[in-house]
Design an enzyme around this catalytic site. Structure first.
Site, PDB file in Angstrom:
ATOM      1  N   SER A 108       0.861  -1.182   0.000  1.00  0.00           N
ATOM      2  CA  SER A 108       0.000   0.000   0.000  1.00  0.00           C
ATOM      3  C   SER A 108       0.899   1.234   0.000  1.00  0.00           C
ATOM      4  O   SER A 108       2.034   1.183   0.496  1.00  0.00           O
ATOM      5  CB  SER A 108      -0.850  -0.017   1.262  1.00  0.00           C
ATOM      6  OG  SER A 108      -1.400   1.265   1.500  1.00  0.00           O
ATOM      7  N   SER A 109       0.371   2.357  -0.501  1.00  0.00           N
ATOM      8  CA  SER A 109       1.210   3.565  -0.491  1.00  0.00           C
ATOM      9  C   SER A 109       1.436   4.099   0.922  1.00  0.00           C
ATOM     10  O   SER A 109       2.307   4.938   1.132  1.00  0.00           O
ATOM     11  CB  SER A 109       0.600   4.649  -1.382  1.00  0.00           C
ATOM     12  OG  SER A 109      -0.705   4.963  -0.955  1.00  0.00           O
ATOM     13  N   CYS A 110       0.670   3.611   1.918  1.00  0.00           N
ATOM     14  CA  CYS A 110       0.876   4.096   3.289  1.00  0.00           C
ATOM     15  C   CYS A 110       2.105   3.481   3.946  1.00  0.00           C
ATOM     16  O   CYS A 110       2.426   3.804   5.078  1.00  0.00           O
ATOM     17  CB  CYS A 110      -0.367   3.878   4.150  1.00  0.00           C
ATOM     18  SG  CYS A 110      -0.661   2.166   4.533  1.00  0.00           S
ATOM     19  N   TYR A 137      -1.342  -0.945  10.256  1.00  0.00           N
ATOM     20  CA  TYR A 137      -1.533  -1.531   8.926  1.00  0.00           C
ATOM     21  C   TYR A 137      -0.242  -1.428   8.113  1.00  0.00           C
ATOM     22  O   TYR A 137       0.184  -2.388   7.466  1.00  0.00           O
ATOM     23  CB  TYR A 137      -2.673  -0.785   8.231  1.00  0.00           C
ATOM     24  CG  TYR A 137      -2.949  -1.198   6.814  1.00  0.00           C
ATOM     25  CD1 TYR A 137      -3.556  -2.416   6.526  1.00  0.00           C
ATOM     26  CD2 TYR A 137      -2.625  -0.353   5.748  1.00  0.00           C
ATOM     27  CE1 TYR A 137      -3.830  -2.781   5.217  1.00  0.00           C
ATOM     28  CE2 TYR A 137      -2.894  -0.703   4.441  1.00  0.00           C
ATOM     29  CZ  TYR A 137      -3.500  -1.918   4.176  1.00  0.00           C
ATOM     30  OH  TYR A 137      -3.765  -2.274   2.878  1.00  0.00           O
ATOM     31  N   LYS A 141       2.159  -4.357   6.449  1.00  0.00           N
ATOM     32  CA  LYS A 141       2.480  -4.415   5.017  1.00  0.00           C
ATOM     33  C   LYS A 141       3.998  -4.378   4.798  1.00  0.00           C
ATOM     34  O   LYS A 141       4.519  -5.074   3.920  1.00  0.00           O
ATOM     35  CB  LYS A 141       1.799  -3.255   4.273  1.00  0.00           C
ATOM     36  CG  LYS A 141       0.299  -3.437   4.135  1.00  0.00           C
ATOM     37  CD  LYS A 141      -0.022  -4.616   3.222  1.00  0.00           C
ATOM     38  CE  LYS A 141      -1.490  -4.782   2.929  1.00  0.00           C
ATOM     39  NZ  LYS A 141      -1.769  -5.981   2.125  1.00  0.00           N
ATOM     40  N   HIS A 180     -13.084   3.856   2.575  1.00  0.00           N
ATOM     41  CA  HIS A 180     -12.189   4.929   2.163  1.00  0.00           C
ATOM     42  C   HIS A 180     -13.021   6.118   1.676  1.00  0.00           C
ATOM     43  O   HIS A 180     -14.234   6.017   1.494  1.00  0.00           O
ATOM     44  CB  HIS A 180     -11.256   4.432   1.051  1.00  0.00           C
ATOM     45  CG  HIS A 180     -10.267   3.433   1.531  1.00  0.00           C
ATOM     46  ND1 HIS A 180     -10.441   2.079   1.357  1.00  0.00           N
ATOM     47  CD2 HIS A 180      -9.101   3.576   2.206  1.00  0.00           C
ATOM     48  CE1 HIS A 180      -9.416   1.440   1.900  1.00  0.00           C
ATOM     49  NE2 HIS A 180      -8.586   2.320   2.416  1.00  0.00           N
TER      50      HIS A 180
HETATM   51  O1  GFB Z   1      -9.573   7.296   2.148  1.00  0.00           O
HETATM   52  P1  GFB Z   1      -9.211   7.590   3.565  1.00  0.00           P
HETATM   53  O2  GFB Z   1     -10.075   7.033   4.612  1.00  0.00           O
HETATM   54  O3  GFB Z   1      -7.764   7.108   3.877  1.00  0.00           O
HETATM   55  O4  GFB Z   1      -9.209   9.199   3.767  1.00  0.00           O
HETATM   56  P2  GFB Z   1      -6.235   7.609   3.856  1.00  0.00           P
HETATM   57  C1  GFB Z   1      -8.559  10.071   2.883  1.00  0.00           C
HETATM   58  C2  GFB Z   1      -8.880  11.521   3.262  1.00  0.00           C
HETATM   59  O5  GFB Z   1     -10.261  11.791   2.997  1.00  0.00           O
HETATM   60  C3  GFB Z   1      -8.658  11.866   4.736  1.00  0.00           C
HETATM   61  C4  GFB Z   1     -10.857  12.440   4.100  1.00  0.00           C
HETATM   62  O6  GFB Z   1      -8.086  13.162   4.813  1.00  0.00           O
HETATM   63  C5  GFB Z   1     -10.084  11.862   5.295  1.00  0.00           C
HETATM   64  O7  GFB Z   1     -10.241  12.701   6.427  1.00  0.00           O
HETATM   65  N1  GFB Z   1     -12.304  12.179   4.121  1.00  0.00           N
HETATM   66  C6  GFB Z   1     -13.257  13.125   3.910  1.00  0.00           C
HETATM   67  C7  GFB Z   1     -12.945  11.009   4.352  1.00  0.00           C
HETATM   68  N2  GFB Z   1     -14.481  12.618   4.049  1.00  0.00           N
HETATM   69  C8  GFB Z   1     -14.325  11.293   4.302  1.00  0.00           C
HETATM   70  C9  GFB Z   1     -15.243  10.223   4.516  1.00  0.00           C
HETATM   71  O8  GFB Z   1     -16.474  10.399   4.526  1.00  0.00           O
HETATM   72  N3  GFB Z   1     -14.708   8.983   4.742  1.00  0.00           N
HETATM   73  C10 GFB Z   1     -13.350   8.771   4.740  1.00  0.00           C
HETATM   74  N4  GFB Z   1     -12.891   7.528   4.934  1.00  0.00           N
HETATM   75  N5  GFB Z   1     -12.455   9.773   4.580  1.00  0.00           N
HETATM   76  C11 GFB Z   1      -5.954   5.100   4.273  1.00  0.00           C
HETATM   77  C12 GFB Z   1      -5.232   4.277   5.284  1.00  0.00           C
HETATM   78  O9  GFB Z   1      -5.553   6.378   4.510  1.00  0.00           O
HETATM   79  O10 GFB Z   1      -5.630   4.816   2.944  1.00  0.00           O
HETATM   80  C13 GFB Z   1      -5.011   2.897   4.892  1.00  0.00           C
HETATM   81  O11 GFB Z   1      -5.892   4.398   6.510  1.00  0.00           O
HETATM   82  C14 GFB Z   1      -4.718   2.676   3.418  1.00  0.00           C
HETATM   83  O12 GFB Z   1      -3.949   2.420   5.640  1.00  0.00           O
HETATM   84  C15 GFB Z   1      -5.581   3.496   2.527  1.00  0.00           C
HETATM   85  O13 GFB Z   1      -3.384   2.953   3.122  1.00  0.00           O
HETATM   86  C16 GFB Z   1      -5.177   3.424   1.072  1.00  0.00           C
HETATM   87  O14 GFB Z   1      -5.760   7.808   2.450  1.00  0.00           O
HETATM   88  O15 GFB Z   1      -6.029   8.766   4.761  1.00  0.00           O
END
Ligand code: GFB
Length: 310
Positions: A108-110, A137, A141, A180
């Site tokens: 994953s890119s994280c 996580y 990975k 996500h």
């Molecule tokens: O996609 P996301 O949950 O994961 O959130 P990450 C990306 C950004 O979108 C964050 C914002 O800045 C969130 O605060 N966001 C805005 C939201 N509204 C929403 C919403 O309704 N739901 C969600 N989920 N986010 C994950 C990692 O990080 O990415 C994992 O936790 C994994 O480890 C994955 O690598 C690809 O990009 O921040």
């Protein structure tokens, strides 16, 4: 890998594994092996060993993982580290012990440091502290990557590692607590439109930047790498362009046809400020993404809307 090779896709009911099965079937691979979670619990070492001893797959796509968005990652870090360590350790080891020719592990890119230079290159791995919201996580990975590299070094096992950026597409998880951002926003705007709600709440400040890759592009890259790449160095898989969460929200609002306003809830975490992959290595190998973000979101929205009214 030829059309009759025995190919095991671990996690075929998930977003990524499902897309890999579709891509392999479309290209005429006819000997695919899959097991549902109920049939085979990949965290159970004895069950995984017995499965590999019986089936002896020649090629393994390891797309089974516990995944989730920023809230799920920060709420359930113990589950994320435990399940991912178990699944990947069991599958990589059993594949090697039972004579698999090659295995593709998906990271994953994280895995890259929170403040890695942008765009992030493969050599930035393990050069700085991780983003805290998904550290458990990411550590799992990274352990999978080092395990694959170690099996190559010590045993000569042809294990390769691809690092996809944030993924989306048909079959994604649309649960608002665990998903996500992209599927969450599709659902939020769609439901707000149907209910005539005046505003949609987007988490965080809207300023973080993310890169989004359609899962069918990822699947195409995975099949490409399985055929054409054999080295210990990890390979980034992305599109090489990112958008802010605010821009993403505007685009989804437009695609859904929502007429209200967008408000930001800054009490929710932003996570890492930017996560853009440098994809020059994969480009130089001869692969690039082909599904544009708008087009990809339109298709995913159609899939979601059909499904939610079914
Ligand atoms: O996609 P996301 O949950 O994961 O959130 P990450 C990306 C950004 O979108 C964050 C914002 O800045 C969130 O605060 N966001 C805005 C939201 N509204 C929403 C919403 O309704 N739901 C969600 N989920 N986010 C994950 C990692 O990080 O990415 C994992 O936790 C994994 O480890 C994955 O690598 C690809 O990009 O921040």
């Amino acid at each position: 890998m030829d059309k009759t090779s025995a190919i095991y896709v671990a996690g075929h009911r998930g977003l990524v594994g499902g897309a890999i099965v579709r891509a392999l079937e479309a290209e005429g691979y006819e000997n695919l092996i899959t097991r549902t979670h109920a049939e085979l619990d990949l965290t159970d070492q004895a069950a995984v060993r017995a499965f590999f001893e019986a089936e002896r797959p020649e090629y393994v796509f390891l797309a089974a993982a516990k995944v989730g968005g920023i809230l799920a990652n920060s709420t359930y870090p113990a589950d994320f580290i435990r399940e991912n360590l178990l699944i990947q350790t069991n599958v990589i080891d059993a594949a090697y012990r039972n004579g698999a020719k090659k295995l593709l592990f998906l990271g994953s890119s994280c895995i890259y440091p929170k403040h890695a230079p942008q765009p992030m290159r493969e050599e930035h791995l393990l050069t700085g502290p991780l983003e805290p919201t998904n550290e458990a996580y990411a550590v799992a990975k990274i352990a999978g990557i080092v395990m694959a590299q170690s099996y190559r070094k010590q045993y000569g096992f042809d294990a390769i590692c691809a690092q996809p950026t944030n993924l989306y597409g048909p079959g994604d998880n649309f649960d608002l607590e665990t998903s996500h951002v992209l599927p969450a926003l599709i659902r939020k705007f769609h439901e707000a439109k149907l209910a005539g709600e005046p505003e949609v709440v987007v988490w965080g400040t809207g300023t973080p930047r993310r890169e989004f890759l359609h899962v069918d592009d990822l699947a195409s890259a995975c099949v490409f790498l399985m055929r054409n790449y054999s080295d210990e160095e990890i390979v980034n898989v992305g599109v090489g362009e990112d958008v802010s969460i605010g821009e993403l929200a505007e685009m989804i609002s437009d695609i859904v046809g929502y007429g209200g306003t967008i408000v930001y809830d800054a009490s929710k975490p932003d996570g890492t400020p930017r996560k853009l992959l440098d994809v020059s290595k994969l480009s130089s190998l001869g692969w690039r993404a082909s599904i544009g973000l708008r087009e990809g979101i339109e298709g995913t929205y159609q899939w979601y809307a059909n499904r939610s009214h079914a």
